[in-house]
Design a protein around this motif. Structure first.
Motif, PDB file in Angstrom:
ATOM      1  N   THR A  38     -38.708 -25.770  80.684  1.00 16.14           N
ATOM      2  CA  THR A  38     -38.454 -27.193  80.916  1.00 16.14           C
ATOM      3  C   THR A  38     -36.780 -27.321  81.536  1.00 16.14           C
ATOM      4  O   THR A  38     -36.369 -28.391  81.771  1.00 16.14           O
ATOM      5  N   GLY A  39     -36.095 -26.231  81.015  1.00 16.63           N
ATOM      6  CA  GLY A  39     -34.712 -26.660  81.804  1.00 16.63           C
ATOM      7  C   GLY A  39     -33.933 -26.969  80.006  1.00 16.63           C
ATOM      8  O   GLY A  39     -32.781 -27.992  80.316  1.00 16.63           O
ATOM      9  N   LEU A  40     -34.658 -27.829  78.824  1.00 14.41           N
ATOM     10  CA  LEU A  40     -34.035 -27.906  77.868  1.00 14.41           C
ATOM     11  C   LEU A  40     -33.956 -26.526  77.123  1.00 14.41           C
ATOM     12  O   LEU A  40     -34.760 -25.912  76.320  1.00 14.41           O
ATOM     13  N   ALA A  41     -32.955 -26.709  75.660  1.00 12.17           N
ATOM     14  CA  ALA A  41     -31.874 -25.786  75.167  1.00 12.17           C
ATOM     15  C   ALA A  41     -31.903 -26.267  73.747  1.00 12.17           C
ATOM     16  O   ALA A  41     -30.656 -27.176  73.938  1.00 12.17           O
ATOM     17  N   ARG A  42     -32.354 -26.459  72.866  1.00 13.90           N
ATOM     18  CA  ARG A  42     -32.415 -26.544  71.114  1.00 13.90           C
ATOM     19  C   ARG A  42     -30.360 -26.073  71.176  1.00 13.90           C
ATOM     20  O   ARG A  42     -30.758 -25.024  71.183  1.00 13.90           O
ATOM     21  N   ASN A  43     -29.847 -27.331  70.451  1.00 12.14           N
ATOM     22  CA  ASN A  43     -28.288 -26.951  70.297  1.00 12.14           C
ATOM     23  C   ASN A  43     -28.304 -27.522  68.864  1.00 12.14           C
ATOM     24  O   ASN A  43     -27.985 -28.279  68.664  1.00 12.14           O
ATOM     25  N   ASP A  44     -27.808 -26.071  67.887  1.00 11.63           N
ATOM     26  CA  ASP A  44     -28.913 -26.613  66.731  1.00 11.63           C
ATOM     27  C   ASP A  44     -26.517 -27.118  65.804  1.00 11.63           C
ATOM     28  O   ASP A  44     -26.040 -27.671  65.516  1.00 11.63           O
ATOM     29  N   THR A  55     -33.432 -25.924  86.550  1.00 16.55           N
ATOM     30  CA  THR A  55     -34.288 -25.608  85.809  1.00 16.55           C
ATOM     31  C   THR A  55     -34.924 -27.030  85.624  1.00 16.55           C
ATOM     32  O   THR A  55     -36.726 -27.025  85.652  1.00 16.55           O
ATOM     33  N   SER A  56     -34.761 -27.447  85.089  1.00 24.24           N
ATOM     34  CA  SER A  56     -35.047 -28.825  84.014  1.00 24.24           C
ATOM     35  C   SER A  56     -35.862 -29.570  85.750  1.00 24.24           C
ATOM     36  O   SER A  56     -36.341 -30.306  85.989  1.00 24.24           O
ATOM     37  N   ARG A  57     -34.647 -29.536  87.373  1.00 29.96           N
ATOM     38  CA  ARG A  57     -35.022 -30.676  88.383  1.00 29.96           C
ATOM     39  C   ARG A  57     -36.463 -29.509  88.256  1.00 29.96           C
ATOM     40  O   ARG A  57     -37.572 -30.748  89.287  1.00 29.96           O
ATOM     41  N   ALA A  58     -36.776 -28.694  88.657  1.00 23.59           N
ATOM     42  CA  ALA A  58     -37.505 -27.819  88.341  1.00 23.59           C
ATOM     43  C   ALA A  58     -38.927 -28.260  87.854  1.00 23.59           C
ATOM     44  O   ALA A  58     -40.137 -28.420  88.358  1.00 23.59           O
ATOM     45  N   PHE A  59     -38.805 -28.833  86.832  1.00 24.74           N
ATOM     46  CA  PHE A  59     -39.595 -28.998  85.693  1.00 24.74           C
ATOM     47  C   PHE A  59     -40.416 -30.468  86.260  1.00 24.74           C
ATOM     48  O   PHE A  59     -41.227 -30.305  86.066  1.00 24.74           O
ATOM     49  N   VAL A  60     -39.007 -31.415  86.490  1.00 25.21           N
ATOM     50  CA  VAL A  60     -38.917 -32.263  86.633  1.00 25.21           C
ATOM     51  C   VAL A  60     -40.294 -32.830  87.732  1.00 25.21           C
ATOM     52  O   VAL A  60     -41.225 -33.428  88.304  1.00 25.21           O
ATOM     53  N   GLU A  61     -39.906 -31.939  88.982  1.00 26.80           N
ATOM     54  CA  GLU A  61     -41.316 -31.607  90.470  1.00 26.80           C
ATOM     55  C   GLU A  61     -42.425 -31.357  89.927  1.00 26.80           C
ATOM     56  O   GLU A  61     -43.272 -32.178  90.354  1.00 26.80           O
ATOM     57  N   GLY A  62     -43.063 -30.116  89.104  1.00 23.86           N
ATOM     58  CA  GLY A  62     -43.956 -29.880  88.246  1.00 23.86           C
ATOM     59  C   GLY A  62     -44.492 -30.915  87.616  1.00 23.86           C
ATOM     60  O   GLY A  62     -45.628 -31.088  88.506  1.00 23.86           O
ATOM     61  N   LEU A  63     -43.840 -32.134  86.592  1.00 27.95           N
ATOM     62  CA  LEU A  63     -44.214 -32.832  86.369  1.00 27.95           C
ATOM     63  C   LEU A  63     -44.989 -34.160  87.498  1.00 27.95           C
ATOM     64  O   LEU A  63     -46.179 -34.396  87.114  1.00 27.95           O
ATOM     65  N   TYR A  64     -44.451 -34.514  88.319  1.00 28.42           N
ATOM     66  CA  TYR A  64     -44.055 -35.148  89.265  1.00 28.42           C
ATOM     67  C   TYR A  64     -45.764 -35.094  89.833  1.00 28.42           C
ATOM     68  O   TYR A  64     -46.694 -36.004  90.655  1.00 28.42           O
ATOM     69  N   ASP A  65     -45.642 -33.674  90.483  1.00 20.97           N
ATOM     70  CA  ASP A  65     -46.994 -33.361  91.564  1.00 20.97           C
ATOM     71  C   ASP A  65     -47.649 -33.627  90.773  1.00 20.97           C
ATOM     72  O   ASP A  65     -48.859 -33.309  90.924  1.00 20.97           O
ATOM     73  N   SER A  66     -48.145 -32.450  89.368  1.00 21.90           N
ATOM     74  CA  SER A  66     -49.337 -32.844  88.185  1.00 21.90           C
ATOM     75  C   SER A  66     -49.751 -34.317  88.064  1.00 21.90           C
ATOM     76  O   SER A  66     -51.146 -35.011  88.720  1.00 21.90           O
ATOM     77  N   HIS A  67     -48.436 -34.995  88.133  1.00 26.70           N
ATOM     78  CA  HIS A  67     -49.150 -36.522  88.325  1.00 26.70           C
ATOM     79  C   HIS A  67     -49.836 -36.981  89.497  1.00 26.70           C
ATOM     80  O   HIS A  67     -51.085 -38.099  89.480  1.00 26.70           O
TER      81      HIS A  67
END
Length: 122
Positions: A38-44, A55-67
Motif C-alpha cells: 500500500t505504501g502506508l505504514a502505521r506510525n505509533d 509505493t503508494s502511487r503504484a498501489f493507487v495505479e493498481g486500484l485504478y486498473d482493477s476498478h
C-alpha cells in the motif's frame, strides 16, 4: 481523536479516528488481493500512518486498473470508495496518476466532493 496520514512529517489528511483506521484496513485488504504493497505504514508515534509516495502511487495505479478493468457492477462498486479516497490522498501528496479520458470528469467530481470532507484544498 484523529488518525493522521503523513508524508515527510507533513500531515496530508487529518482523518477522523474511525474513517482513518477503516481506510487503512480497506487498503490493506485490497493490497493483499492485488498483491501490491500500500505504501502506508502505521506510525505509533502519531497514531496514524506514514505514506511512502512511490509505493503508494503504484498501489493507487493498481486500484485504478482493477476498478477500470472490471465489468462487474458489484466489483466496481466495492473498489470505488477506496479508489476515490486513495486518489484524493495521492493528489494531496503531489502529482496524482493519469486518469483515462472517459473516467476523468466523473472521478474528478467525486474527488472534489471527497476532498472537501478530507480537508483537501480545492
Amino acid at each position: 481523536m484523529s488518525y493522521p496520514y503523513e508524508l515527510d512529517d507533513e500531515t496530508l489528511w487529518e482523518a477522523g479516528y474511525h474513517s482513518g483506521r477503516l481506510y487503512f484496513f480497506l487498503a490493506q485488504g485490497a493490497a493483499e488481493y492485488l498483491e501490491l504493497p500500500t505504501g502506508l505504514a502505521r506510525n505509533d508515534r502519531i497514531g496514524g500512518c506514514d505514506i511512502e509516495l512511490p509505493t503508494s502511487r503504484a498501489f493507487v495505479e493498481g486500484l485504478y486498473d482493477s476498478h477500470s478493468r472490471t465489468n462487474s457492477p458489484l466489483l466496481r462498486g466495492l473498489w470505488h470508495g477506496l479508489l476515490v479516497t486513495s486518489l484524493v490522498l495521492l493528489d494531496m501528496a503531489g502529482p496524482s496518476i493519469t486518469l483515462r479520458a472517459e473516467d476523468e470528469e466523473a472521478l474528478r467530481g467525486e474527488m472534489a466532493s471527497f476532498g472537501r470532507s478530507m480537508g483537501a484544498a480545492n
